[in-house]
Scaffold this motif. Structure first.
Motif, PDB file in Angstrom:
ATOM      1  N   UNK A   1       0.866  -1.183   0.000  1.00 40.72           N
ATOM      2  CA  UNK A   1       0.000   0.000   0.000  1.00 40.72           C
ATOM      3  C   UNK A   1       0.898   1.226   0.000  1.00 40.72           C
ATOM      4  N   UNK A   2       0.682   2.138  -0.953  1.00 39.12           N
ATOM      5  CA  UNK A   2       1.563   3.301  -1.075  1.00 39.12           C
ATOM      6  C   UNK A   2       0.771   4.592  -1.235  1.00 39.12           C
ATOM      7  N   UNK A   3       1.360   5.676  -0.730  1.00 38.07           N
ATOM      8  CA  UNK A   3       0.879   7.036  -0.963  1.00 38.07           C
ATOM      9  C   UNK A   3       1.879   7.712  -1.880  1.00 38.07           C
ATOM     10  N   UNK A   4       1.386   8.372  -2.942  1.00 36.50           N
ATOM     11  CA  UNK A   4       2.319   8.924  -3.917  1.00 36.50           C
ATOM     12  C   UNK A   4       1.783  10.145  -4.627  1.00 36.50           C
ATOM     13  N   UNK A   5       2.371  10.439  -5.782  1.00 37.55           N
ATOM     14  CA  UNK A   5       1.980  11.585  -6.583  1.00 37.55           C
ATOM     15  C   UNK A   5       2.789  12.824  -6.265  1.00 37.55           C
ATOM     16  N   UNK A   6       2.372  13.929  -6.841  1.00 38.42           N
ATOM     17  CA  UNK A   6       3.095  15.195  -6.685  1.00 38.42           C
ATOM     18  C   UNK A   6       2.250  16.278  -6.009  1.00 38.42           C
TER      19      UNK A   6
END
Length: 244
Positions: free
Chosen positions: A174-179
């Motif tokens: 499970x990951x949190x990402x983006x810009x």
């Protein structure tokens, strides 16, 4: 015919003092047949399904709804009473009605059976049973291990996300990402919560994610990029963490 006396036919009187003939009774009607059972409704189809794929969603993916259940068959009508010159028979009883069928289940919107990466900044919704009025299916179903789910700012998931991989192929991440900066309640990643069965937590990308709640997933964070900001002064959001 030799001898004294007489011969008596049906409807004639016998010799003096003889018993009279009993009246005939006509037949009873038959019992009606049972109605047929209703058919089982068809299950909905998934939006995306497979293994080893890369999915980046900024729109809407919805699992199909299951169809409604088949109606029960009507009960059979009882047979008519027999008729004739004798005592009337009884009409037959109606049969039993059939049982209603079972409604079809909804489908997960996204199904991966291993080694896929799903990045979401849009909407993913699990289908519902019984034509959309029944129980909701999982939004995302993961198995086979090696899967990664990355949530980016704007992500909306309706329905559970369930990994059944365990530790197979390293389990699922499970990951949190983006810009774009955003926030997430890490209390939603645990057994019995919306995000279930993950074997690792990660932050990636360049955004700052503010994490709230208590980390009950049993796993610490792997920081692979971006900034992980905790909302509390006690660090309950972290569990443990490592820089990768």
């Amino acid at each position: 015919v030799n001898g004294v006396g007489s011969i008596c036919c049906n409807g004639c009187n016998g010799r003096s003092g003889g018993a009279s003939w009993a009246s005939a009774t006509n037949g009873n009607g038959r019992i009606g047949g049972s109605g047929g059972n209703g058919g089982t409704g068809g299950a909905g189809g998934s939006g995306v399904s497979g293994a080893s794929f890369t999915l980046t969603n900024s729109g809407t993916i919805t699992g199909g709804n299951g169809s409604t259940f088949g109606l029960s068959g009507s009960k059979g009508i009882g047979g008519n009473a027999g008729t004739g010159s004798g005592t009337p028979g009884s009409s037959g009883f109606g049969g039993s009605a059939g049982s209603a069928g079972t409604a079809g289940n909804g489908s997960a919107a996204v199904i991966s059976t291993g080694s896929s990466t799903i990045t979401n900044s849009g909407t993913i919704t699990g289908g519902k049973a019984n034509g959309g009025s029944g129980t909701q299916a999982d939004a995302i179903s993961l198995s086979g291990g090696g899967n990664t789910l990355v949530l980016e700012s704007g992500s909306t998931i309706s329905g559970n996300v369930v990994s059944t991989s365990g530790t197979t192929n390293g389990g699922d991440t499970f990951a949190l990402g983006g810009s774009t900066n955003s926030s997430f309640n890490i209390g939603n990643v645990a057994s019995g919560q919306q995000y279930q069965g993950f074997n690792a937590l990660k932050e990636t990308g360049s955004a700052t994610w503010t994490v709230t709640g208590t980390n009950s997933s049993g796993h610490g964070w792997n920081l692979d990029g971006g900034t992980l900001s905790i909302a509390s002064s006690t660090g309950t959001e972290l569990g443990s963490y490592a820089f990768t």
